[in-house]
Design an enzyme around this catalytic site. Structure first.
Site, PDB file in Angstrom:
ATOM      1  N   LYS A   6       0.905  -1.297  -0.055  1.00  0.00           N
ATOM      2  CA  LYS A   6      -0.298   0.086   0.238  1.00  0.00           C
ATOM      3  C   LYS A   6       0.972   1.084   0.129  1.00  0.00           C
ATOM      4  CE  LYS A   6      -1.993   2.505   3.008  1.00  0.00           C
ATOM      5  NZ  LYS A   6      -1.700   3.943   2.296  1.00  0.00           N
TER       6      LYS A   6
ATOM      7  N   GLU B 251      10.770   0.872   9.748  1.00  0.00           N
ATOM      8  CA  GLU B 251      11.747   1.953   9.326  1.00  0.00           C
ATOM      9  C   GLU B 251      11.114   3.127   9.659  1.00  0.00           C
ATOM     10  OE1 GLU B 251      14.665   1.860   8.550  1.00  0.00           O
ATOM     11  OE2 GLU B 251      14.983  -0.515   8.408  1.00  0.00           O
TER      12      GLU B 251
ATOM     13  N   CYS C  48      14.477  10.569   5.938  1.00  0.00           N
ATOM     14  CA  CYS C  48      14.689   9.722   7.255  1.00  0.00           C
ATOM     15  C   CYS C  48      15.970   9.751   7.656  1.00  0.00           C
ATOM     16  CB  CYS C  48      14.057   8.349   7.288  1.00  0.00           C
ATOM     17  SG  CYS C  48      14.854   7.331   6.129  1.00  0.00           S
TER      18      CYS C  48
ATOM     19  N   GLU D  19      11.457  15.136  15.270  1.00  0.00           N
ATOM     20  CA  GLU D  19      11.980  14.924  13.609  1.00  0.00           C
ATOM     21  C   GLU D  19      11.232  16.376  13.229  1.00  0.00           C
ATOM     22  OE1 GLU D  19      10.090  11.933  11.281  1.00  0.00           O
ATOM     23  OE2 GLU D  19      12.112  11.805  10.362  1.00  0.00           O
TER      24      GLU D  19
END
Ligand code: NAD
Length: 490
Positions: free
Chosen positions: A173, A248, A282, A383
């Site tokens: 997906k 991840e 990332c 982040e």
């Protein structure tokens, strides 16, 4: 190959049960396509199709699976230009970066196809004469892959290629904002001769179709790349069926520059690793720890180099900085920046939203560089995922390492120094899944992209990434013609 209003389930192109969802071009806000919006029943049907197809797929010789994968790699290369432009249209990264992404998408298939003759087991001596023990690797079965929006082509290959060579069938997906590359690639999979049900691409919302896929009792592995909150949710969901999960997740990479570093290299690398893909990677440089003796010079050079970045239409080869993926993401980054300013951060360069955007209607955000931050401020801990970076002066190497490690993330870290002792101490003491020394990313196919702490358990790439797609089976083979119990020496 321009229709995106169907998804690929069991080798057939089916409309979404819920209807369609518009996909927006982040460069100008226009609607690029209407994409099929699936529901939970369609998620279940994709898993059923994968389950049905898996025994025959696993029964092929690995070289036969590899041959199909080599064909896929070739088709991606043949379509590289179209696919790169599609990545730009749906995701907004500069075309030069998109070309690199698509080249990587092809390389994943070539690299993992080459494992056809390299999946190994182990043989152990038995305690009984006339008996052989071995452990072999077998496919896990049915894999569910969930991916984010920042690499809509490369991450498709990163999940599907190892799954295929291992003998699994997979349901992938894509993110609802960037489903086009995966649907385009599905056409290439079809053309390459991927048997029906071996790969399935379903499109739709995370909290409906994503949740249905990950809670289905008929799956054997979940591999997900995305944010920490979604990763946690998926792990909870998976626990109800005790399905293994490889996650991840996000990062907060420290970027350490010491006084003996090659400053030109460090500055260029700091710019690239913060501003590539508009800061939406990332492994991006998320917080900079600069050694006091070179701080002033580094800052001056870094600000100048950042100002030289060309923001513009990502379709142009001259563009360094494209738009943010969405208005919501842009507003999130602006909010984080405002909070840092309110907490006392000093402005070295303040970008924000341009008064005259390069293209009207897009999600434009110019670079911001902040100083005067403390290690406990949110901007140093959470982040950012955008073109904003905080810089901190550190008095010595130990302080840099200590601040670097004080993070709930643990994906990647950068170190710029030519001091052997510092390098070796970093290798031992910096607690991150990957360390880049005197270089920027991206990670290599043969490495192991893995995070510590909240960056998620599991990993992708290389032999260790492939291992997640295989499980072990131990075989005890008695060829003595007698009861092995009678043969036991004790
Ligand atoms: P996200 O978590 O919002 O979405 C990721 C995927 O999860 C999407 O496909 C979404 O539809 C799906 N999803 C959402 N809710 C779900 C649910 N309840 N069940 C199942 N699936 C669900 O992440 P994002 O905003 O697309 O991506 C940005 C994040 O991804 C950043 O944190 C970034 O660091 C991370 N990322 C990590 C890596 C890595 O390799 N570690 C690589 C790229 C991006």
């Amino acid at each position: 190959m321009t229709d995106y209003d169907t998804m690929w389930i069991g080798g057939r192109w089916v409309p979404g049960a819920v209807g369609t969802r518009p996909v927006l071009n982040p460069t100008d806000g226009s609607v690029i396509a209407e994409v099929a919006e699936g529901d939970a029943a369609q998620a279940a049907s994709a898993i059923a199709a994968a389950r049905l197809a898996q025994p025959a797929w696993a029964a092929l010789a690995p070289v036969q699976r590899g041959a199909i994968m080599h064909r896929i790699a070739g088709l991606i290369r043949d379509h590289a230009d179209t696919l790169a432009r599609l990545v730009v249209r749906e995701q907004g990264k500069p075309i030069a970066e998109a070309r690199g992404e698509v080249a990587g998408a092809a390389e994943f298939f070539t690299y993992f196809a080459e494992f056809a003759r390299r999946i190994q087991g182990e043989i152990f001596p038995s305690d009984a004469p006339g008996e052989q023990i071995w452990i072999q690797r077998v496919p896990v079965g049915v894999v569910v892959a969930i991916i984010p929006w920042n690499y809509p082509a490369a991450l498709v290959s990163r999940k599907i290629a190892p799954s295929m060579i291992a003998g699994n069938c997979i349901v992938l997906k894509p993110h609802e904002e960037t489903p086009l590359s995966s649907l385009y690639m599905a056409r290439l999979f079809e053309e390459a001769g991927v048997p029906e049900g071996v790969v399935n691409i379903v499109t739709g919302a995370g909290d409906t179709i994503g949740a249905a896929l990950t809670s289905d009792p008929g799956i054997d592995l979940i591999t997900m790349t995305g944010s920490v909150p979604t990763g946690k949710r998926i792990m909870q969901t998976a626990s109800s069926n005790l399905v293994p999960v490889s996650l991840e997740l996000g990062g907060k990479a420290p970027f350490i520059v010491m006084d003996d570093a090659d400053l030109e290299l460090a500055v260029a690398s700091a710019v690239t690793s913060r501003f590539m893909n508009c800061g939406q990677v990332c492994i991006c440089n998320e917080r900079m720890l600069i050694h006091a003796p070179i701080y002033d010079e580094f800052v001056a050079r870094f600000v100048t180099a950042t100002q030289a970045l060309r923001m513009g239409d990502p379709m142009l080869d001259t563009t360094d900085l494209g738009p943010k993926i969405s208005l919501a993401e842009l507003e999130k980054v602006e909010r984080i920046t405002q909070e840092a300013l309110a907490a006392g951060a000093e402005v070295l360069l303040r970008g924000g939203r341009p008064e005259t955007p390069p293209v009207a209607g897009g999600n434009w955000l110019k670079p911001t560089i902040l100083a005067g931050v403390r290690a406990d401020m949110a901007i140093m801990r959470d982040e950012i995922f955008g073109p904003v970076v905080p810089l901190m002066k550190v008095s010595d190497f130990d302080e840099a390492v200590s601040i670097a490690n004080d993070s709930r993330y643990g994906l990647s870290a950068y170190l710029f120094t030519n001091d052997f002792s510092r390098i070796m101490h970093a290798v031992h003491d910096v607690r991150f899944g990957e360390i880049y020394i005197n270089r920027v990313g991206p990670e290599a196919l043969q490495g192991y992209h893995t995070g510590y702490r909240n960056s998620g358990p599991g990993g992708d790439d290389g032999i260790h990434g492939l291992d997640a797609y295989l499980r072990k089976k131990t075989v005890y083979a008695n060829y003595s013609g007698r009861s092995p119990v009678a043969l036991m020496p004790w």
